[in-house]
Scaffold this motif. Structure first.
Motif, PDB file in Angstrom:
ATOM      1  N   ARG A   6       0.975  -1.023  -0.028  1.00  0.00           N
ATOM      2  CA  ARG A   6      -0.147  -0.090   0.056  1.00  0.00           C
ATOM      3  C   ARG A   6       0.886   1.202  -0.128  1.00  0.00           C
ATOM      4  NH1 ARG A   6      -3.131  -1.399   3.715  1.00  0.00           N
ATOM      5  NH2 ARG A   6      -4.695  -2.250   2.486  1.00  0.00           N
ATOM      6  N   VAL A   7       0.445   2.306  -0.823  1.00  0.00           N
ATOM      7  CA  VAL A   7       1.522   3.419  -0.818  1.00  0.00           C
ATOM      8  C   VAL A   7       0.647   4.623  -0.569  1.00  0.00           C
ATOM      9  CG1 VAL A   7       2.887   2.322  -2.456  1.00  0.00           C
ATOM     10  CG2 VAL A   7       1.148   3.715  -3.481  1.00  0.00           C
ATOM     11  N   VAL A   8       1.331   5.750  -0.603  1.00  0.00           N
ATOM     12  CA  VAL A   8       0.577   7.145  -0.304  1.00  0.00           C
ATOM     13  C   VAL A   8       1.614   7.955  -1.016  1.00  0.00           C
ATOM     14  CG1 VAL A   8      -0.442   6.625   1.802  1.00  0.00           C
ATOM     15  CG2 VAL A   8       1.805   7.754   1.854  1.00  0.00           C
ATOM     16  N   ASN A   9       0.976   9.249  -1.557  1.00  0.00           N
ATOM     17  CA  ASN A   9       1.693  10.252  -2.156  1.00  0.00           C
ATOM     18  C   ASN A   9       2.274  11.406  -0.959  1.00  0.00           C
ATOM     19  OD1 ASN A   9       1.161   9.521  -4.886  1.00  0.00           O
ATOM     20  ND2 ASN A   9      -0.810  10.252  -4.912  1.00  0.00           N
ATOM     21  N   VAL A  10       3.310  11.472  -1.095  1.00  0.00           N
ATOM     22  CA  VAL A  10       3.984  12.489  -0.125  1.00  0.00           C
ATOM     23  C   VAL A  10       3.589  13.916  -0.333  1.00  0.00           C
ATOM     24  CG1 VAL A  10       6.427  13.652   0.664  1.00  0.00           C
ATOM     25  CG2 VAL A  10       6.218  11.306   0.095  1.00  0.00           C
ATOM     26  N   GLU A  11       3.161  14.556   0.935  1.00  0.00           N
ATOM     27  CA  GLU A  11       2.618  16.018   0.788  1.00  0.00           C
ATOM     28  C   GLU A  11       3.628  16.876   1.373  1.00  0.00           C
ATOM     29  OE1 GLU A  11      -1.467  16.093   1.715  1.00  0.00           O
ATOM     30  OE2 GLU A  11      -2.046  15.078  -0.141  1.00  0.00           O
ATOM     31  N   SER A  12       3.566  18.130   1.151  1.00  0.00           N
ATOM     32  CA  SER A  12       4.469  18.959   2.008  1.00  0.00           C
ATOM     33  C   SER A  12       3.811  19.388   3.272  1.00  0.00           C
ATOM     34  CB  SER A  12       4.768  20.233   1.105  1.00  0.00           C
ATOM     35  OG  SER A  12       5.565  21.053   1.951  1.00  0.00           O
ATOM     36  N   LEU A  13       4.475  19.502   4.381  1.00  0.00           N
ATOM     37  CA  LEU A  13       4.056  19.709   5.363  1.00  0.00           C
ATOM     38  C   LEU A  13       3.901  21.405   5.690  1.00  0.00           C
ATOM     39  CD1 LEU A  13       3.323  19.078   8.581  1.00  0.00           C
ATOM     40  CD2 LEU A  13       5.869  19.571   9.116  1.00  0.00           C
ATOM     41  N   GLY A  14       2.361  21.818   5.739  1.00  0.00           N
ATOM     42  CA  GLY A  14       2.148  23.363   5.753  1.00  0.00           C
ATOM     43  C   GLY A  14       1.910  23.781   7.096  1.00  0.00           C
ATOM     44  N   ALA A  15       1.380  22.897   7.866  1.00  0.00           N
ATOM     45  CA  ALA A  15       1.064  22.977   9.330  1.00  0.00           C
ATOM     46  C   ALA A  15       1.180  21.710  10.364  1.00  0.00           C
ATOM     47  CB  ALA A  15      -0.395  23.684   9.454  1.00  0.00           C
ATOM     48  N   ILE A  16       1.496  22.165  11.453  1.00  0.00           N
ATOM     49  CA  ILE A  16       1.670  20.704  12.369  1.00  0.00           C
ATOM     50  C   ILE A  16       0.383  20.461  13.200  1.00  0.00           C
ATOM     51  CG2 ILE A  16       3.056  19.656  13.940  1.00  0.00           C
ATOM     52  CD1 ILE A  16       5.243  21.083  13.198  1.00  0.00           C
ATOM     53  N   ASN A  17      -0.337  19.405  13.185  1.00  0.00           N
ATOM     54  CA  ASN A  17      -1.522  19.337  14.162  1.00  0.00           C
ATOM     55  C   ASN A  17      -0.955  18.367  15.194  1.00  0.00           C
ATOM     56  OD1 ASN A  17      -4.168  20.739  12.859  1.00  0.00           O
ATOM     57  ND2 ASN A  17      -2.938  19.931  11.241  1.00  0.00           N
ATOM     58  N   LYS A  18      -1.378  18.628  16.642  1.00  0.00           N
ATOM     59  CA  LYS A  18      -1.106  17.959  17.411  1.00  0.00           C
ATOM     60  C   LYS A  18      -2.404  17.623  18.141  1.00  0.00           C
ATOM     61  CE  LYS A  18       3.795  18.453  18.435  1.00  0.00           C
ATOM     62  NZ  LYS A  18       4.422  17.180  18.673  1.00  0.00           N
ATOM     63  N   LEU A  19      -2.635  16.250  18.826  1.00  0.00           N
ATOM     64  CA  LEU A  19      -3.873  16.222  19.423  1.00  0.00           C
ATOM     65  C   LEU A  19      -3.772  15.548  20.410  1.00  0.00           C
ATOM     66  CD1 LEU A  19      -6.948  16.058  18.154  1.00  0.00           C
ATOM     67  CD2 LEU A  19      -6.650  13.603  18.024  1.00  0.00           C
ATOM     68  N   TYR A  20      -4.499  16.075  21.596  1.00  0.00           N
ATOM     69  CA  TYR A  20      -4.380  15.528  23.094  1.00  0.00           C
ATOM     70  C   TYR A  20      -5.809  15.467  23.399  1.00  0.00           C
ATOM     71  CZ  TYR A  20       0.173  17.814  22.558  1.00  0.00           C
ATOM     72  OH  TYR A  20       1.325  17.934  22.130  1.00  0.00           O
ATOM     73  N   THR A  21      -5.892  14.683  24.642  1.00  0.00           N
ATOM     74  CA  THR A  21      -7.204  14.446  25.389  1.00  0.00           C
ATOM     75  C   THR A  21      -7.056  15.594  26.617  1.00  0.00           C
ATOM     76  OG1 THR A  21      -7.191  12.148  24.663  1.00  0.00           O
ATOM     77  CG2 THR A  21      -8.571  12.983  26.571  1.00  0.00           C
ATOM     78  N   GLY A  22      -8.364  16.084  26.570  1.00  0.00           N
ATOM     79  CA  GLY A  22      -8.666  17.184  27.766  1.00  0.00           C
ATOM     80  C   GLY A  22      -9.927  16.727  28.522  1.00  0.00           C
ATOM     81  N   VAL A  23      -9.934  17.408  29.621  1.00  0.00           N
ATOM     82  CA  VAL A  23     -11.101  17.374  30.378  1.00  0.00           C
ATOM     83  C   VAL A  23     -11.836  18.546  30.717  1.00  0.00           C
ATOM     84  CG1 VAL A  23     -12.027  16.295  32.829  1.00  0.00           C
ATOM     85  CG2 VAL A  23     -10.203  15.178  31.547  1.00  0.00           C
ATOM     86  N   VAL A  24     -13.043  18.889  30.783  1.00  0.00           N
ATOM     87  CA  VAL A  24     -13.646  19.976  31.072  1.00  0.00           C
ATOM     88  C   VAL A  24     -13.674  20.335  32.572  1.00  0.00           C
ATOM     89  CG1 VAL A  24     -15.975  21.479  31.046  1.00  0.00           C
ATOM     90  CG2 VAL A  24     -15.215  19.837  29.027  1.00  0.00           C
TER      91      VAL A  24
END
Length: 321
Positions: A6-24
């Motif tokens: 399985r392959v994917v096309n490489v895409e340039s990094l325009g922005a970095i997204n980081k995901l975290y778990t939070g609590v209200v």
């Protein structure tokens, strides 16, 4: 042998997204306590109950404090009458200035004791300082309580914040321009804008840096969205600083060259339907399954992301959808 991959096309990094778990979390809360001691004679709330500002939460037995109040009130009224009488006698020069000043001092002392006992009697009732709900109840009725001992935890549900823990390896993000969004588990697919309210440059319990956010989105309304303290959510940090010649690729695309021990990827050639290895330089991790490649790739590259450990240099492969 033609190996399926399985392959994917490489895409340039325009922005970095980081995901975290939070609590209200509740931004405004208070652990209510009495200023005096005594046995509880009334506990008027239960956990989860809504209360209004000024509502009596609990009360201790006021008998001893009421008796002291009545005694101080009687002494105050006596001193007040004596002062008024001495004022008239002084105007007629029937008493000395010294006698008048003694009566005046007794009046001030009696008034102070009377007002203090009145406030103390009022303190036998614990009132809510703001509208909210009882998140936790620490004592039960008829139990003896001490000054400063927590009775309940009162939370204002209309002033909410979101807390999450930033890993120590990402401490530099606290000072990086970024866009913060929050998705509540009860409202999937809706990302609300937020902003960092506070954080500390320390890891109090060794798990990371505590960060507190506030929702800063006109679409979010406490009247429309039923969000309460303790609800879970996702926090996304989007760093808007593009990094030239860098790419985000799945961890599964990487492998170690057994001869050189270098980190490599398999680059797919659609013309020959074969793969060739290429050495890359990697950077920081993103989430659990992605990593930044800082050198070695271009926008035109197509890389293998599944089956990388089962192919060899120049091998012909078949693409899986």
């Amino acid at each position: 042998m033609v190996r399926p991959v399985r392959v994917v096309n490489v895409e340039s990094l325009g922005a970095i997204n980081k995901l975290y778990t939070g609590v209200v979390e509740a931004e405004e809360y208070s652990n209510l306590a009495f200023k005096l001691s005594g046995p509880l004679i009334a506990m008027n709330v239960d956990e989860g109950q809504k209360v209004k500002k000024g509502q009596v939460i609990a009360a201790v037995d006021p008998l001893d404090y009421r008796l002291q109040f009545e005694a101080n009130k009687a002494a105050y009224l006596t001193a007040k009458s004596q002062l008024e009488r001495n004022r008239r006698l002084l105007s007629m020069q029937a008493i000395s200035q010294q006698e008048y000043e003694i009566a005046e001092a007794n009046y001030i002392k009696g008034k102070s004791a009377y007002e203090t006992s009145a406030n103390t009697l009022e303190d036998t009732k614990l009132r809510a300082p703001f509208d909210g709900f009882v998140e936790k109840k620490f004592v039960e009725n008829y139990q003896k309580v001490n000054p400063g001992e927590s009775i309940i935890k009162l939370v204002n549900p209309n002033k909410l914040a979101v807390g999450f823990t930033l890993p120590e390896t990402s401490v530099d993000l606290t000072r990086t321009p970024m866009t913060v969004t929050v998705e509540f588990d009860t409202y999937k697919g809706i990302w609300f804008k937020a902003k960092v309210k506070e954080f500390i440059d320390a890891s109090p319990d060794g798990t990371g840096i505590p960060v507190k956010l506030v929702i800063d989105d006109s679409r979010f309304s406490r009247d429309k969205h039923n969000i309460y303290p303790g609800f879970s959510c996702k926090v996304n940090l989007k760093i808007e600083t593009p990094v030239e010649d860098s790419y985000i690729v799945p961890m599964s695309a990487l492998f170690k060259n057994s001869t050189t021990n270098e980190t490599c990827v398999w680059v797919y050639d659609p013309k020959t339907e074969t793969v060739t290895s290429r050495t890359v330089e990697i950077g920081q991790l993103f989430g659990n399954d992605k990593i930044m490649v800082q050198k070695g790739l271009t926008n035109e590259d197509t890389i293998v992301v599944a089956g990388a450990n089962y192919i060899t240099e120049g091998q012909k492969v078949k693409l899986l959808k």
